[in-house]
Motif scaffolding. Structure first.
Motif, PDB file in Angstrom:
ATOM      1  N   LEU A  56       0.979  -1.231   0.042  1.00 54.70           N
ATOM      2  CA  LEU A  56      -0.026  -0.070  -0.135  1.00 54.70           C
ATOM      3  C   LEU A  56       0.894   1.046  -0.021  1.00 54.70           C
ATOM      4  CD1 LEU A  56      -2.618  -1.083   2.706  1.00 54.70           C
ATOM      5  CD2 LEU A  56      -2.719  -1.342   0.210  1.00 54.70           C
ATOM      6  N   LEU A  57       0.381   2.372  -0.656  1.00 53.63           N
ATOM      7  CA  LEU A  57       0.945   3.553  -0.721  1.00 53.63           C
ATOM      8  C   LEU A  57       0.712   4.309   0.723  1.00 53.63           C
ATOM      9  CD1 LEU A  57       2.531   5.705  -1.721  1.00 53.63           C
ATOM     10  CD2 LEU A  57       0.737   6.323  -3.259  1.00 53.63           C
ATOM     11  N   LEU A  58       1.368   4.107   1.907  1.00 52.64           N
ATOM     12  CA  LEU A  58       1.206   4.618   2.985  1.00 52.64           C
ATOM     13  C   LEU A  58       1.982   5.957   2.993  1.00 52.64           C
ATOM     14  CD1 LEU A  58       0.949   1.259   5.139  1.00 52.64           C
ATOM     15  CD2 LEU A  58      -0.810   2.812   4.499  1.00 52.64           C
ATOM     16  N   LEU A  83      -0.497  15.494  -2.916  1.00 53.32           N
ATOM     17  CA  LEU A  83      -1.696  14.876  -3.028  1.00 53.32           C
ATOM     18  C   LEU A  83      -1.552  13.358  -2.695  1.00 53.32           C
ATOM     19  CD1 LEU A  83      -4.873  15.197  -3.868  1.00 53.32           C
ATOM     20  CD2 LEU A  83      -4.146  14.818  -6.126  1.00 53.32           C
ATOM     21  N   VAL A  84      -2.179  12.673  -2.206  1.00 49.10           N
ATOM     22  CA  VAL A  84      -1.812  11.118  -2.221  1.00 49.10           C
ATOM     23  C   VAL A  84      -3.205  10.346  -2.331  1.00 49.10           C
ATOM     24  CG1 VAL A  84      -0.832   9.343  -0.958  1.00 49.10           C
ATOM     25  CG2 VAL A  84      -0.158  11.668  -0.298  1.00 49.10           C
ATOM     26  N   GLN A  85      -2.893   9.431  -3.275  1.00 47.00           N
ATOM     27  CA  GLN A  85      -4.072   8.437  -3.427  1.00 47.00           C
ATOM     28  C   GLN A  85      -3.441   6.977  -3.539  1.00 47.00           C
ATOM     29  OE1 GLN A  85      -6.203   9.909  -6.644  1.00 47.00           O
ATOM     30  NE2 GLN A  85      -4.504  10.269  -7.988  1.00 47.00           N
ATOM     31  N   PRO A  86      -4.391   5.969  -3.623  1.00 44.09           N
ATOM     32  CA  PRO A  86      -3.581   4.730  -3.495  1.00 44.09           C
ATOM     33  C   PRO A  86      -2.744   4.510  -4.945  1.00 44.09           C
ATOM     34  CG  PRO A  86      -5.943   4.823  -2.990  1.00 44.09           C
ATOM     35  CD  PRO A  86      -5.642   6.043  -3.446  1.00 44.09           C
ATOM     36  N   THR A  87      -3.011   5.166  -5.987  1.00 46.46           N
ATOM     37  CA  THR A  87      -2.293   5.054  -7.221  1.00 46.46           C
ATOM     38  C   THR A  87      -0.978   5.666  -7.292  1.00 46.46           C
ATOM     39  OG1 THR A  87      -3.870   6.420  -8.214  1.00 46.46           O
ATOM     40  CG2 THR A  87      -4.472   4.048  -8.315  1.00 46.46           C
ATOM     41  N   VAL A 137      -5.138   4.503   7.802  1.00 44.10           N
ATOM     42  CA  VAL A 137      -6.157   3.774   8.230  1.00 44.10           C
ATOM     43  C   VAL A 137      -7.112   3.317   7.277  1.00 44.10           C
ATOM     44  CG1 VAL A 137      -7.925   3.336   9.959  1.00 44.10           C
ATOM     45  CG2 VAL A 137      -5.886   4.234  10.770  1.00 44.10           C
ATOM     46  N   LEU A 138      -7.617   4.193   6.653  1.00 38.96           N
ATOM     47  CA  LEU A 138      -8.952   3.921   5.769  1.00 38.96           C
ATOM     48  C   LEU A 138      -8.256   3.337   4.287  1.00 38.96           C
ATOM     49  CD1 LEU A 138     -10.554   7.538   5.709  1.00 38.96           C
ATOM     50  CD2 LEU A 138     -11.407   5.252   6.710  1.00 38.96           C
ATOM     51  N   LEU A 139      -7.101   3.654   4.051  1.00 39.77           N
ATOM     52  CA  LEU A 139      -6.394   2.821   2.954  1.00 39.77           C
ATOM     53  C   LEU A 139      -6.338   1.288   3.385  1.00 39.77           C
ATOM     54  CD1 LEU A 139      -5.359   2.909   0.196  1.00 39.77           C
ATOM     55  CD2 LEU A 139      -3.030   3.401   1.138  1.00 39.77           C
ATOM     56  N   MET A 140      -5.684   0.937   4.524  1.00 40.72           N
ATOM     57  CA  MET A 140      -5.800  -0.329   4.913  1.00 40.72           C
ATOM     58  C   MET A 140      -7.169  -1.123   5.151  1.00 40.72           C
ATOM     59  SD  MET A 140      -2.487  -0.200   7.852  1.00 40.72           S
ATOM     60  CE  MET A 140      -2.872   0.918   8.556  1.00 40.72           C
ATOM     61  N   ARG A 188     -10.586   1.350   1.656  1.00 50.77           N
ATOM     62  CA  ARG A 188     -11.673   2.307   1.251  1.00 50.77           C
ATOM     63  C   ARG A 188     -11.117   3.326   0.075  1.00 50.77           C
ATOM     64  NH1 ARG A 188     -14.522   4.303   5.786  1.00 50.77           N
ATOM     65  NH2 ARG A 188     -15.589   5.712   4.444  1.00 50.77           N
ATOM     66  N   ARG A 189     -11.978   3.857  -0.541  1.00 57.33           N
ATOM     67  CA  ARG A 189     -11.493   4.648  -1.742  1.00 57.33           C
ATOM     68  C   ARG A 189     -11.149   6.261  -1.134  1.00 57.33           C
ATOM     69  NH1 ARG A 189     -16.007   3.593  -4.167  1.00 57.33           N
ATOM     70  NH2 ARG A 189     -16.432   5.779  -4.754  1.00 57.33           N
ATOM     71  N   VAL A 190      -9.933   6.212  -0.857  1.00 57.14           N
ATOM     72  CA  VAL A 190      -9.649   7.594  -0.066  1.00 57.14           C
ATOM     73  C   VAL A 190      -8.374   8.171  -0.722  1.00 57.14           C
ATOM     74  CG1 VAL A 190      -8.067   6.382   1.371  1.00 57.14           C
ATOM     75  CG2 VAL A 190      -8.887   8.522   2.066  1.00 57.14           C
ATOM     76  N   ALA A 191      -8.424   9.675  -0.788  1.00 56.69           N
ATOM     77  CA  ALA A 191      -7.273  10.329  -1.029  1.00 56.69           C
ATOM     78  C   ALA A 191      -6.961  11.459  -0.143  1.00 56.69           C
ATOM     79  CB  ALA A 191      -7.700  11.020  -2.510  1.00 56.69           C
TER      80      ALA A 191
END
Length: 123
Positions: A9-11, A32-36, A107-110, A113-116
């Motif tokens: 994961l991109l933490l 700006l951080v998002q999972p991708t 936490v939401l990424l783990m 969840r679709r979070v940025a």
């Protein structure tokens, strides 16, 4: 369904001293951080923030269900133009200090969840 390991994961690994550490790399200033992926930006304060700083989340096919905005050392209200832009785009957002936003994003990424998050730096 295959569970991703936390290592995949991109933490947000660290924040402070005017920047962030993501994927073992130091990023100066806001980000700006998002999972991708993550995108450094020139905004360092709320006064610098513009709707264009959120453009990457608008272009993604899978838009986040929530955008966390880290406003620096302490939580501050977003400028009206930014609030209106996110509301018009029908994107949920939550504002908090940068430390809380970074931790909440992780936490939401783990939780898959679709979070940025858009984070302004702290010293």
């Amino acid at each position: 369904m295959e569970q991703q390991a936390d290592d995949d994961l991109l933490l947000i690994e660290a924040y402070g001293d005017g920047g962030f550490r993501l994927m073992d790399r130091r990023v100066e200033g806001g980000v700006l951080v998002q999972p991708t992926g993550f995108y450094p930006m020139d905004a360092k304060t709320l006064d610098d923030l513009k709707p264009e700083h959120f453009s990457k989340i608008m272009n993604e096919g899978d838009r986040p269900e929530i955008v966390l905005v880290g406003t620096g050392v302490k939580m501050q209200l977003l400028p009206k133009a930014i609030r209106q832009f996110l509301e018009d785009a029908n994107i949920g957002f939550d504002i908090m200090d940068t430390g809380a936003a970074a931790r909440t994003y992780n936490v939401l990424l783990m939780e898959q969840r679709r979070v940025a998050c858009l984070l302004l730096p702290v010293d």
